[in-house]
Design an enzyme around this catalytic site. Structure first.
Site, PDB file in Angstrom:
ATOM      1  CD  GLU A   1      -2.752   1.161   2.524  1.00  0.00           C
ATOM      2  OE1 GLU A   1      -3.121   2.241   3.039  1.00  0.00           O
ATOM      3  OE2 GLU A   1      -3.091   0.039   2.971  1.00  0.00           O
TER       4      GLU A   1
ATOM      5  CD  GLU B   1      -3.714   7.063   5.179  1.00  0.00           C
ATOM      6  OE1 GLU B   1      -4.663   6.261   5.152  1.00  0.00           O
ATOM      7  OE2 GLU B   1      -2.702   6.894   5.892  1.00  0.00           O
TER       8      GLU B   1
END
Length: 385
Positions: A252, A257
């Site tokens: 990932e 974020e």
């Protein structure tokens, strides 16, 4: 006779005064006026590509010279070196003045151009394209979002095996396109929904790419985060079930974020409403030879919901990833395990278990405050010139 005597004395007095002042003495030095102008030379024009926060430009300021001591140089127009230059042309003019008051000017221009949709945004400033290569846009992994509906040849909403992390579930109703942006607007469900024993009370959204990205590609997204406790994100992940053997694992790549409201008291999350938070994850391993873990980077920056920012990463190789914020390189990361498996885009707003729901539900603001806006997503790959 008396009158003649007075006249004689007056003329004698004037003669003495005239002589004391130098008179017409040919031996006295002659002071010539300095008519030679000082010289000054400016640098060539500077051309740069602008970014979201303004463009800091550094340059060497010229210093004038003269045939005599005492010349001074001043900037009389433009911005000083190290200033934030606006889009467009700024003329910088410098003036040198010598001790006699003679002046000479020189000028140069700082030309800040808008980022182009025909070249990577961040890589235009300071990071070199490999020799003999050029960047080509990957159209199936790029979108300006200038239509009113989602391009279903490139994107799909939700993932059949993942409906969201409770208490928020992914809803197509949260997704729309308007004014050149992909919008994900978080909201409270009219009534709680229970799926497989899990209760959901909030709604967010997920967009995924249909085409996979591969090593060597460069990813960038211009995004404005929502102002809630829910996330605003831009990242990639592989499909673990596509792998076999040791490749049946998860990689990932989190490019950005963030949350608009921090409800946790954890110190490590105290800046999650500003700057850029990136990570590389290796997990769900099936082979003992593979390594598990995370290596990432946190960069300081502006409040995420106060304006658009460009978040980017260059998946340079299986062992090297470069992260960029608003056109500036933040860090180069070497993942703990090789990133060599195809990965898919995720544009997601969701709830985090570490950032709990506020007592009032957390989604009480306006639709604008509850919306994450994606202006564009662009992907690039290198080809030979």
């Amino acid at each position: 006779m008396f009158k003649n005597k007075i006249t004689f004395l007056l003329y004698s007095f004037l003669f003495v005064i005239f002589s004391a002042c130098g008179g017409d003495n040919e031996d006295d030095p002659v002071v010539e006026k300095d008519t030679i102008k000082p010289t000054i030379s400016c640098i060539d024009n500077i051309n740069v590509v602008g970014n979201e926060k303004g463009t800091v430009v550094n340059y060497t300021a010229p210093i004038g010279t003269d045939n005599l001591l005492g010349a001074q140089t001043l900037q009389i127009e433009g911005l000083k070196s190290g200033s934030v230059f606006p889009f467009g042309t700024t003329t910088n003019t410098f003036q040198v003045t010598d001790a006699a008051g003679n002046k000479t000017l020189c000028s140069f221009q700082v030309i800040v151009s808008e980022p182009s949709a025909n070249q990577p945004y961040s890589l235009s400033n300071g990071v070199s394209t490999p020799s003999g290569k050029k960047w080509i846009k990957v159209e199936n992994l790029s979108d300006e979002f200038n239509t009113n509906t989602l391009d279903t040849q490139k994107w799909a909403s939700r993932v059949s095996t993942w409906i969201g992390r409770a208490p928020a579930m992914f809803k197509d109703e949260a997704i729309s396109l308007k004014e050149g942006n992909l919008l994900i607007t978080n909201y409270m469900l009219d009534a709680a929904e229970t799926v497989n024993g899990t209760t959901y009370t909030h709604a967010g959204g997920l967009i995924r790419s249909l085409q996979a990205a591969t090593p060597g590609m460069y990813f960038e997204c211009r995004m404005k985060a929502n102002k809630t406790f829910m996330s605003s994100t831009f990242w990639l992940i592989n499909n673990r079930n596509d792998g076999t053997g040791c490749d049946k694992r998860t990689t990932e790549l989190d490019i950005q974020e963030c949350v608009g409201e921090i409800t946790t008291t954890a110190s490590w999350a105290s800046t999650f409403d500003r700057g850029m938070h990136s990570n590389t994850h290796s997990r769900n391993l099936t082979c003992s030879e593979s390594k598990e873990g995370s290596i990432g980077n946190t960069s300081n920056g502006d409040i995420v919901y106060e304006g658009y920012h460009v978040y980017a990463a260059w998946w340079k190789s299986a062992t090297e990833i470069l992260f960029f914020l608003d056109g500036e390189l933040q860090k180069t990361v070497n993942p703990i395990e090789e990133f060599n498996l195809p990965m898919y885009y995720r544009l997601v707003t969701e709830t985090y278990d570490w950032n709990p729901v506020p007592a009032n539900g957390g989604l009480t603001g306006s639709a604008e405050e509850r919306t994450t806006k994606y202006d564009w997503v662009r992907t690039w790959k290198l080809e030979d010139n």
